[in-house]
Design an enzyme around this catalytic site. Sequence first.
Site, PDB file in Angstrom:
ATOM      1  N   CYS A   1      14.912  -2.683  26.137  1.00  0.00           N
ATOM      2  CA  CYS A   1      16.002  -2.712  25.161  1.00  0.00           C
ATOM      3  C   CYS A   1      15.480  -3.213  23.829  1.00  0.00           C
ATOM      4  O   CYS A   1      14.294  -3.513  23.663  1.00  0.00           O
ATOM      5  CB  CYS A   1      17.151  -3.599  25.651  1.00  0.00           C
TER       6      CYS A   1
ATOM      7  N   ASP B   1       9.296  22.389  -9.365  1.00  0.00           N
ATOM      8  CA  ASP B   1       8.328  23.011 -10.259  1.00  0.00           C
ATOM      9  C   ASP B   1       8.610  24.514 -10.277  1.00  0.00           C
ATOM     10  O   ASP B   1       9.295  25.035  -9.389  1.00  0.00           O
ATOM     11  CB  ASP B   1       6.915  22.716  -9.745  1.00  0.00           C
TER      12      ASP B   1
ATOM     13  N   ASP C   1       3.707  21.249  -5.497  1.00  0.00           N
ATOM     14  CA  ASP C   1       2.618  21.731  -4.658  1.00  0.00           C
ATOM     15  C   ASP C   1       1.695  20.615  -4.181  1.00  0.00           C
ATOM     16  O   ASP C   1       0.771  20.851  -3.424  1.00  0.00           O
ATOM     17  CB  ASP C   1       1.812  22.822  -5.373  1.00  0.00           C
TER      18      ASP C   1
ATOM     19  N   ASP D   1       1.456  17.977  -9.097  1.00  0.00           N
ATOM     20  CA  ASP D   1       2.689  17.192  -9.086  1.00  0.00           C
ATOM     21  C   ASP D   1       2.572  15.907  -8.263  1.00  0.00           C
ATOM     22  O   ASP D   1       3.574  15.294  -7.925  1.00  0.00           O
ATOM     23  CB  ASP D   1       3.831  18.045  -8.506  1.00  0.00           C
TER      24      ASP D   1
END
Length: 761
Positions: free
Chosen positions: A20, A447, A646, A650
């Site tokens: 648990c 983009d 990409d 970026d």
Amino acid sequence: MCGVEMTGDLLRLDVGGMSCAACVASVEKIVGSVDSVKAVAVNLALNSASIQLNKSPTEEIVDGIIEVVNQGGFSATRQSESEPLRERMAQQVTDEGRKAGLALLLALPTIYLTMFANDMGEFAGFDARLFYALIMTLPVYFWSGMSFHTNAWKSIRRGTANMDVLIHLGTSVAFFWSLAVVLAGNFSQMPEIFTNAEHVFFDGVVFIIGFVLLGNYLEAAAKLKATDAIHSLMSLQPNQARIVAEDDYTEMVSTTVVKSQSLIKVLTGETIPIDGILEDCKASIDESTMTGEAYPIRKKSGEEVYAGTIVLDGTIFVRTTKLADDSLISNIIRLVEDAQAGKAPIQKLVDKISAIFVPVVVLLAIIGGLFWSTIGHTWVDNPMNSGFELALMVIISTLVIACPCALGLATPIALVVGTSVGAKHGLLIKGIDALESVHKCDVMVVDKTGTVTLGRPKVSHIEILDCEVKEILSIAAALEQESNHPLSAAIITSWSNVTKEKVSISDIRTMPGMGMVGEFDGQIAAAGNQELMAECGVEFNTELNQSIEKATSKGSSMVFVCIGSRLLGWIEFSDLVRDTSSLAVKRAKQMGIEVVMLTGDNQQSAATVAEKVGITTVIANVKPDEKVGEIKSLQNDGKKVIMVGDGINDAAALSVADVGIAMGAGSDIALDAADFVLIRNDLIDAVSSVELGKATMRRIRTNLAWAFSYNTLGIPLALGIMLPVTGFLLPPAFAAAAMALSSVSVVTNSLILRWWNPVKI
């Protein structure tokens, strides 16, 4: 059992003996006390621990951590000495099923003997009816329930309390009370409290253990199903490859010994064992197992193929580009495993609650028992023979119904299912934190080139002003050979188709966000945008500006070429919009997400493409280093931003956004910078990953709401809050059934994600 896998300063353990959320907290506390441990996250659904070390994981450190885990009451062995996780999970399902089957089989005659059977006389001086019930209960308490008892004492010895403690206390109180009542019939020296008792709780013992084990069995089976997708990925990559020697002789060898740049041969119907490039061949490749793409992909020489995909026609030769354990599918598996081992911020709150939950429940059970045994039974129509028996009923039911299994499973089981299903469809959830972040995002920044468009621009027109086509192409190609931009590749391709003449340009360098410059015959040669041309002294008159505006209105991208201040002309490019981009934008808007195009291209060209796909907000002429500022500007306006790119140009923007989605999993930068990684370069997959993240988070929140509601309602009922009003008192067997049902409900709710599918094109 506990196996170990080391990656850098990260140590992964498979931990056994957890039942648990309180167990999770215990393991984290035990491992966290080791000096070399920086951070630890334990996953109940996978029985695993991900440990961040502050130094390299030497053998001494690993042995020390394993020893600490063992001493804490949880078993640990090295991976080489333990069974594979899948086999152990399957064995657990079998074991839990057998124990639960025996308990529930004996529960029926036990409940008949304790509650419905008439007087059956005596057996060896004992009440025969109760004695037979005792015989039925013994194998359940001492065999089926033994794991609860042993784990409970381990937990108590390390100073913590978990689900096993509650089950152990509840069943032990019921069993030994009932045993004393049976013995009292044959031993006159027993206290009157037992000789006068009319109720035994053998039925409660067998039903509690039976129902809890049934719940554990269903949970274990569900966990096994939850890992089906990732297990199927693991089984995709063959462990042998047919390597080609210099004399065309082929030999089957282990993929672990195949080096990069080796030539391997794959026959029709076989699975490609290692990532590589096709050589002098072509074939249809089934990539559905990697990308979810239903149709085969036609591949030719020079194109990349991936391990785990299937050759449908012809024999192919593959020049390997990676090692077997660095293939795309291996990276996918590692990404999914890391995400599944993570812990969401919302789960950390659950762990804190669970750490104090069991002691509080035990205290409540004792207080409730004292109340009903002293004054409470005098206020109601007591359904039991005495106040003490009423108190026992309350204590047992409270201990059993409060087991925090559902709380512990609420987050990890949904995460396991969600990440596994995502991997099946080529959508990789890299970070657990991203799940909570994506749930709140309201802006998606995309983009243009390679995201909204295909990213494979072609030269569509060359405008000549003061030169010939060969000259402008030769100058541009010589400059662009130093760049990896998609437009550069298009220029070089066009140049190679028109002329093979080369020009010598020295001192070539990149002007970020503008283009390329170099030295040619003592002058500056440049290829780039209008800003770069202005830097070189080029003047644009009204007639030129009108021609440029006309070209950009068609959506064309442009590269200007000059020598000194003399403008040679410009090259126009066309890039097809992806067929799925319009649908992706539409689906994002339906989710309440605003879509913004952020691009380095000119405003007119970007606006034309944006209009085609339904994007109304365009931020153009943005240099790569300026994209971060635009993302932060949106965030300063109170927006939660998703960035889709990409993963190369970026990368910085992906990192600073609230959620980064990298299109294409082949880039190392994409894996590092993004929270979600897509196998395919398709904007529709970016939207699908957001939908999967939201769907997974909805399951987690629903699970937690159910778990908290269950305990909020169940504990007062077990304490007898309704007894004065309705005369209803929750029997221990019903409490056990309710507890098991809560865990099964949480797991079942999570498993619904297995039927999730991405956006249909």
